[in-house]
Every structure is written in structure tokens, then in C-alpha cells.
Scaffold this motif. Structure first.
Motif, short mmCIF file in Angstrom:
data_model
loop_
_atom_site.label_atom_id
_atom_site.label_comp_id
_atom_site.label_asym_id
_atom_site.label_seq_id
_atom_site.Cartn_x
_atom_site.Cartn_y
_atom_site.Cartn_z
N UNK A 74 0.82 -1.20 0.00
CA UNK A 74 0.00 0.00 0.00
C UNK A 74 0.86 1.26 0.00
N UNK A 75 1.95 1.25 0.77
CA UNK A 75 2.85 2.40 0.80
C UNK A 75 3.45 2.65 -0.58
N UNK A 76 3.91 1.57 -1.22
CA UNK A 76 4.48 1.69 -2.57
C UNK A 76 3.43 2.10 -3.59
N UNK A 77 2.19 1.61 -3.38
CA UNK A 77 1.10 1.94 -4.30
C UNK A 77 0.83 3.44 -4.31
N UNK A 78 0.78 4.05 -3.12
CA UNK A 78 0.52 5.49 -3.06
C UNK A 78 1.66 6.29 -3.68
N UNK A 79 2.88 5.83 -3.43
CA UNK A 79 4.03 6.50 -4.04
C UNK A 79 3.95 6.40 -5.56
N UNK A 149 -5.52 0.17 -11.53
CA UNK A 149 -6.97 -0.02 -11.53
C UNK A 149 -7.35 -1.41 -10.99
N UNK A 150 -6.62 -2.45 -11.44
CA UNK A 150 -6.92 -3.80 -10.95
C UNK A 150 -6.59 -3.92 -9.47
N UNK A 151 -5.53 -3.21 -9.02
CA UNK A 151 -5.20 -3.21 -7.61
C UNK A 151 -6.29 -2.57 -6.77
N UNK A 176 -5.52 -10.35 -13.65
CA UNK A 176 -5.05 -9.18 -14.41
C UNK A 176 -3.88 -8.53 -13.69
N UNK A 177 -4.02 -8.36 -12.38
CA UNK A 177 -2.98 -7.74 -11.57
C UNK A 177 -1.68 -8.54 -11.64
N UNK A 178 -1.80 -9.86 -11.53
CA UNK A 178 -0.61 -10.72 -11.57
C UNK A 178 0.10 -10.62 -12.91
#
Length: 209
Positions: A74-79, A149-151, A176-178
Motif C-alpha cells: 500500500x505504501x508503494x502503491x501510493x508512491x 486499476x486492478x489493484x 489481471x494484476x498478476x
């Protein structure tokens, strides 16, 4: 030839070696850093509920356990989202995407692919992308959007049920995410391999950009 002319030519030559502006390099490496964190933590999350008949070694995962993997992810996602959004806005506003990535033609991609496979692809001007690079960079931007988007569809399947439905449901979004993550890993491997294959003199230009 006058000293002024020589100086002008030197300045022009130096300027020509600047392959990427500073803002592109900064955003590029921040994106790369965020993606490495997301990949390693994503492998940890995947191990908690595998989609296929394999898991990733703990030595290449991040987080140590499911909850830790999620925190890192989640931290990396926001970055990635914030930095990636800045990158997209800057790319469109400055016209960089239009200048660097367009046009992309099937004939050009086929021609440059053949040239690359036979070792005849020119590296004379590193400030210009060949058709293979254009396709890869444009493709990875699309993959980056899909992975976000898939995340989101996986993270908030109830609140974002319409988005989740677009991916064929929760499990569909996971697949899709994988595969998007796998595409990014492949892109990074190819990117590094191509950088190593570029002649040393050209690598020196890249390092000095």
C-alpha cells in the motif's frame, strides 16, 4: 574557425548528449523504486493465496508475512500513484509523449525488431526512440494504469464493485494484476539487458546525461 564558433559547437554537442531532462530522470527512478517495492511485497501477498502451482522464495519477497506485505504494498502503491500521475501530466503537458512515443507503426516495429535481432539497430542518436522502444514504453504506461486499476478493484471490491466487475470479478482482477506485474518485471529485465548491450561509448553518454 573562430573561438566563438568552436565554443558554440561544443555547447551544441554537450546539449545533444542530454538524453533526458532532470524531471524525467527523477520521476523515472522514483517509479522504478516504487515498482520494485510493489513487486517484492506483491510476491509476499501472492504467496498467502497463490493463483498457480508455485510460490516465490521468501528471500525475494518483502514484508515477512501477509500483513507486512500489505503494508509495504500500500505504501508503494501510493508512491507510484502520486508519482505516476505527475509523470503522466508532465508527459502530456510538455508534449513529451507525443514527441517521443508517436508515431508507432506496425511496419516500423517489425523493421526495428529485425534490425535488433540481427545486431543492426542503430544507436547513433540516443535522444530518439526506435519503434521497439516506443511500443515498449507506450505499452508499459498502459500496463501501469491497468495494474493500479486492478489493484484498486482487489483492494476495494465492494466500494468499487463496478470497477471490479470490469475485470470479471475479484478473481479476474487478481489474474489481471498478476499478469500486469509479470509484464512489468519482464520490461525491467529487458530494459536492463538492453542497457548492458549498448556500446560503452554510448553508455558513457547515458551516465553523463
Amino acid at each position: 574557425m573562430s573561438a566563438v564558433t568552436v565554443s558554440d559547437e561544443h555547447a551544441t554537442s554537450t546539449k545533444a548528449k542530454v538524453i533526458q531532462p532532470a524531471w524525467v530522470r527523477a520521476l523515472h527512478w522514483t517509479n522504478a523504486f516504487a515498482m520494485v517495492l510493489m513487486i517484492m511485497s506483491g510476491w509476499q501477498i501472492y504467496n498467502a493465496s497463490p493463483l498457480f502451482g508455485f510460490t516465490f522464495p521468501r528471500s525475494i519477497t518483502l514484508g515477512g508475512w501477509l500483513a507486512g506485505g500489505l503494508l509495504w504494498h500500500f505504501a508503494a502503491m501510493w508512491l507510484l500513484m502520486v508519482n505516476g500521475l505527475i509523470y503522466l501530466v508532465m508527459g502530456f503537458v510538455t508534449g513529451r509523449f507525443r514527441k517521443k512515443l508517436l508515431p508507432i507503426t506496425p511496419a516500423g516495429v517489425i523493421s526495428d525488431t529485425k534490425a535488433a535481432l540481427t545486431g543492426k539497430l542503430s544507436h547513433d542518436d540516443l535522444t530518439k526512440y526506435n519503434y521497439v522502444q516506443k511500443l515498449l514504453y507506450a505499452g508499459i504506461i498502459v500496463v501501469g494504469i491497468l495494474i493500479v486499476l486492478s489493484g484498486l478493484a482487489i483492494w476495494k471490491p465492494v466500494q468499487l464493485q463496478y470497477l471490479t466487475a470490469l475485470f470479471g470479478g475479484y478473481e479476474g482482477a487478481r489474474y489481471v494484476h498478476f499478469f500486469c506485474m509479470a509484464a512489468i518485471v519482464a520490461f525491467m529485465v529487458v530494459h536492463v539487458a538492453l542497457a548492458l548491450l549498448v556500446p560503452k561509448s554510448l553508455r558513457a553518454m547515458i551516465i553523463g546525461r
